[in-house]
Design an enzyme around this catalytic site. Sequence first.
Site, short mmCIF file in Angstrom:
data_model
loop_
_atom_site.label_atom_id
_atom_site.label_comp_id
_atom_site.label_asym_id
_atom_site.label_seq_id
_atom_site.Cartn_x
_atom_site.Cartn_y
_atom_site.Cartn_z
CE LYS A 34 -3.86 -2.43 2.14
NZ LYS A 34 -4.41 -2.91 3.43
N GLY A 54 -12.52 -4.98 5.26
CA GLY A 54 -13.88 -5.46 5.48
C GLY A 54 -14.68 -5.41 4.19
N1 HSE Z 1 -5.85 -7.58 4.95
C1 HSE Z 1 -6.03 -6.20 4.64
C2 HSE Z 1 -6.02 -5.40 5.92
C3 HSE Z 1 -7.32 -6.02 3.90
O1 HSE Z 1 -6.16 -6.01 6.99
O2 HSE Z 1 -5.86 -4.19 5.89
C4 HSE Z 1 -7.52 -4.66 3.32
O3 HSE Z 1 -6.54 -4.33 2.37
#
Ligand code: HSE
Length: 403
Positions: free
Chosen positions: A200, A298
């Site tokens: 990210k 979610g």
């Molecule tokens: N597994 C990821 C989190 C899902 O917990 O942020 C959302 O990108």
Amino acid sequence: MVNVAILGFGVVGSGVAEVLFTNETHIDRKAGGPIRLKYILDVRDFPDSPFAGKVVHDFSVIENDPEVSIVVETIGGARAALDFTRRALAAGKSVVTSNKELVAEHGCELLKLAAEKGVSYLFEASVGGGIPIIRPLNQCLAANEIEEICGILNGTTNYILTRMIRAGLSFDAALKEAQANGYAEADPTADIEGHDACRKICILASLAFGRHIYPRQVPTEGIVAVTLADVAYADSCGKKIKLLGRAIRQDDGKVCAYVAPHLVDGGDPLAGVEDVFNAITVKGNAIGEVMFYGRGAGKLPTASAVVADVIDAARHRDEKKRVFWAEGGEDVTASSAGLESAWYVRAEGTAEGIRAAFPGCTLLARADAPEGEFALLTGSMTRSTLDARLAGLAVRSAFRVLD
Ligand code: HSE
């Protein structure tokens, strides 16, 4: 009429179908015409689902259907998802995705392919779940030179840390809860070892700084080394432990990006971000600091961002809004080794040894600390200076303190 196909009917894919169906009237109005779900691609059948009749198992059905103009990719991973995305774009279909792995590894290539084909590749849901961040960063903050992005980018780890801090839960018990709530990746290793947050911050940094930053260029540490003892020491000095992804633009234009647990002061807005919530602060040279906050994982929050992109792709069929960054390279990033900060250290040794290594340091205390355990906050220094001072001590934890 715009026909949509969803690839992958897991947590997010089924959420997208649900939102498209539940909010149909409103979505049609926003999109300027009807948006209809035509296919769902999955290896499984879903006989009990209201969408059972839309399930297909062969991607070429979607690829070769000229009525499908938008493909939603919620498969995850960078294998089948990459193949299908390339083929969908090549067939002149816009692709909307929540797949951060794919965007972080192949975003530059896929954005270029989309531009060549005159379609959109949109990925609002890939960072921050339901939080609007990609579009604000790309459009609303476009006037700024971005100086730094810093965020809590993974809902699962933030949930685990919150449950450890608030309820004294063990790491494993808190992880099980996060999985039961549908926040974790299929393999939660990507969450707890920081790879998801790494992907990210790569996406945000590529967008903000204009060149592709790959996950392999970003040193990444997860939360597996964080213990209840660290949580207690942090609490003793009014701080919270948070997993942060950071990307800082240096004076030479290079980007220093990394993911690691930090001690965050209780008064910092990031310290109050709990449970599955994410928050991202962006510093720009005109706006100063701005913060984005909301549900970072979610089913429905993520589907909210995906469907917004579907609406955007439908509205801009003839007038594409381009998202772009250039190819990356080794000249784009700088090592985090040169970044100075204060540090939290937990080690075993003697009081004399600790004081000799860190004269004037602040020693921390916690209830029931075993004999020979010390925890402290250091002054500002680089990682290599810290490591040199720690030589000879049995170090259990060493985390940066966010300044
Ligand atoms: N597994 C990821 C989190 C899902 O917990 O942020 C959302 O990108």
